[in-house]
Scaffold this active site. Structure first.
Site, PDB file in Angstrom:
ATOM      1  N   ALA A 181      -4.190  -2.723  -0.564  1.00 21.95           N
ATOM      2  CA  ALA A 181      -4.605  -1.473  -0.135  1.00 21.95           C
ATOM      3  C   ALA A 181      -5.630  -1.469   1.310  1.00 21.95           C
ATOM      4  O   ALA A 181      -5.601  -0.731   2.061  1.00 21.95           O
ATOM      5  CB  ALA A 181      -5.197  -0.760  -1.357  1.00 21.95           C
ATOM      6  N   ASP A 187       3.635   0.861 -11.718  1.00 23.60           N
ATOM      7  CA  ASP A 187       2.227   1.616 -11.884  1.00 23.60           C
ATOM      8  C   ASP A 187       2.353   2.611 -11.188  1.00 23.60           C
ATOM      9  O   ASP A 187       3.347   3.203 -10.458  1.00 23.60           O
ATOM     10  CB  ASP A 187       1.320   0.537 -11.378  1.00 23.60           C
ATOM     11  CG  ASP A 187       0.835  -0.302 -12.379  1.00 23.60           C
ATOM     12  OD1 ASP A 187       1.167  -0.327 -13.471  1.00 23.60           O
ATOM     13  OD2 ASP A 187       0.036  -1.367 -12.064  1.00 23.60           O
ATOM     14  N   MET A 215     -11.160   2.677  -5.938  1.00 24.66           N
ATOM     15  CA  MET A 215     -11.378   3.467  -6.977  1.00 24.66           C
ATOM     16  C   MET A 215     -12.724   4.304  -7.107  1.00 24.66           C
ATOM     17  O   MET A 215     -13.299   4.304  -8.048  1.00 24.66           O
ATOM     18  CB  MET A 215     -11.007   2.927  -8.285  1.00 24.66           C
ATOM     19  CG  MET A 215      -9.547   2.306  -8.391  1.00 24.66           C
ATOM     20  SD  MET A 215      -9.408   1.010  -9.682  1.00 24.66           S
ATOM     21  CE  MET A 215     -10.127  -0.354  -9.068  1.00 24.66           C
ATOM     22  N   GLY A 260       0.994  -1.588  -7.502  1.00 28.35           N
ATOM     23  CA  GLY A 260       0.648  -1.336  -6.235  1.00 28.35           C
ATOM     24  C   GLY A 260      -0.317  -2.358  -5.581  1.00 28.35           C
ATOM     25  O   GLY A 260      -1.087  -3.001  -6.245  1.00 28.35           O
ATOM     26  N   GLY A 261      -0.162  -2.514  -4.116  1.00 27.68           N
ATOM     27  CA  GLY A 261      -1.073  -3.297  -3.389  1.00 27.68           C
ATOM     28  C   GLY A 261      -0.659  -4.864  -3.780  1.00 27.68           C
ATOM     29  O   GLY A 261       0.639  -5.117  -3.589  1.00 27.68           O
ATOM     30  N   ASP A 262      -1.645  -5.719  -4.237  1.00 30.24           N
ATOM     31  CA  ASP A 262      -1.512  -6.901  -4.500  1.00 30.24           C
ATOM     32  C   ASP A 262      -1.611  -7.084  -6.087  1.00 30.24           C
ATOM     33  O   ASP A 262      -2.874  -6.824  -6.517  1.00 30.24           O
ATOM     34  CB  ASP A 262      -2.165  -7.934  -3.828  1.00 30.24           C
ATOM     35  CG  ASP A 262      -2.061  -9.398  -4.076  1.00 30.24           C
ATOM     36  OD1 ASP A 262      -1.288 -10.100  -3.361  1.00 30.24           O
ATOM     37  OD2 ASP A 262      -2.721  -9.934  -4.772  1.00 30.24           O
ATOM     38  N   LYS A 301      -1.471   4.304 -14.619  1.00 26.80           N
ATOM     39  CA  LYS A 301      -2.705   4.890 -15.266  1.00 26.80           C
ATOM     40  C   LYS A 301      -3.710   5.528 -14.148  1.00 26.80           C
ATOM     41  O   LYS A 301      -3.472   5.260 -12.892  1.00 26.80           O
ATOM     42  CB  LYS A 301      -3.637   3.736 -15.691  1.00 26.80           C
ATOM     43  CG  LYS A 301      -3.325   2.783 -16.745  1.00 26.80           C
ATOM     44  CD  LYS A 301      -4.257   1.808 -17.288  1.00 26.80           C
ATOM     45  CE  LYS A 301      -4.321   0.656 -16.200  1.00 26.80           C
ATOM     46  NZ  LYS A 301      -3.423  -0.275 -16.380  1.00 26.80           N
ATOM     47  N   PRO A 306       0.883  -1.121   0.036  1.00 24.47           N
ATOM     48  CA  PRO A 306      -0.024   0.026  -0.087  1.00 24.47           C
ATOM     49  C   PRO A 306       0.764   1.135   0.034  1.00 24.47           C
ATOM     50  O   PRO A 306       0.324   2.408  -0.137  1.00 24.47           O
ATOM     51  CB  PRO A 306      -0.942  -0.116   1.389  1.00 24.47           C
ATOM     52  CG  PRO A 306       0.089  -0.952   2.343  1.00 24.47           C
ATOM     53  CD  PRO A 306       0.731  -1.918   1.210  1.00 24.47           C
TER      54      PRO A 306
END
Length: 273
Positions: free
Chosen positions: A136, A52, A190, A105-107, A74, A29
């Site tokens: 996250a 990313d 998101m 990011g994250g997993d 993105k 995260p």
């Protein structure tokens, strides 16, 4: 009883696995200290990294100094490459004999489109490995003092994406009655841009407008903010506080625990230096 042979007889499928040509790495995260040991080692040895938008600068600083790093991130309404282009770039480098670290990011397998990238690699016959990362949701819950589950408040957790999708009746491909059930924690990735609509739909499908809700902005990083309110009041709170992505939304009774748990847990979780 006869003697049992310890010798293993290898069949036609028992071939040594090919070394991974692409490694999908979960960057976690944000806080670099939350990387797995394996992820940290791979970054320190990397030669080529495709990374990313949600990979924090602190994590990128752990990449080998002489590695080639290419941004393929993105953001809302701004893509450096479409997803198809990212996959093609990854495949091109791998086919050219480069060992690619795909840093997400994250997993990689939690709303990171890692499944699509792994699929493409598998179809292309390219050996790959996946190194999981703290998601996250897990990072935000721990750093904000909001448990994902709790015997008195939430018997299950539902993770969804609040990203608007074309072709859907209301802009979402979501099961609203399921999301509006009581005694659960709803985690929305998101969802910041669509927060007013998300809040309205959940209330329309039976969730109390006074359900506790929170936004965790830049979870696990020194600039993290946690804003708590009610489901109906959260959109106005986010607007008045100028919340920016990355931000995670949590809805459910567990949010009531934030003041107590965060006050006692924030110091050990703070990022040093």
């Amino acid at each position: 009883m006869g003697n049992v042979s310890a010798t293993r007889h290898f069949g036609p499928l028992d071939k040594p696995a090919a070394p991974a040509q692409v490694i999908l790495v979960g960057a976690g995260p944000g806080d670099p200290e939350l990387l797995t040991l394996k992820a940290a080692r791979v970054l320190a040895e990397a030669q080529l990294v495709l990374y990313d938008n949600l990979v924090s600068p602190q994590v990128l600083a752990m990449v080998a100094p002489d590695a080639q790093c290419i941004y393929v991130g993105k953001r809302s309404s701004h893509h450096s490459l479409p997803q198809e282009g990212i996959i093609e770039l990854m495949l091109d480098f791998a086919r050219a004999g480069r060992r690619v670290v795909r840093l997400k990011g994250g997993d990689p397998y939690v709303f990171g489109r890692g499944g699509e990238e792994a699929e493409a690699l598998a179809h292309a016959g390219i050996a790959f490995e996946v190194i999981p990362g703290i998601s996250a949701a897990q990072g935000a819950a721990a750093s904000a003092g909001i448990p994902l589950t709790h015997r008195d408040h939430a018997a299950r957790v539902v993770w969804v994406t609040g990203h608007l999708r074309e072709g859907c009746e209301d802009g979402f491909d979501l099961d609203w009655p399921t999301l509006a059930r009581p005694r659960q924690t709803l985690v929305i990735y998101m969802g910041l841009a669509a927060l007013p609509v998300l809040s309205e739909r959940l209330v329309d499908h039976g969730l109390s407008p006074l359900t506790p809700a929170a936004i965790i902005e830049r979870a696990t990083l020194p600039e993290q903010r946690t804003l708590c309110g009610t489901l109906v009041g959260l959109p106005a709170l986010a607007a008045s506080e100028a919340v920016r992505s990355p931000a995670l939304i949590m809805v459910g009774e567990v949010v009531r625990l934030h003041p107590l748990l965060h006050a006692h847990a924030q110091q050990p979780l703070a990022v040093s230096g």
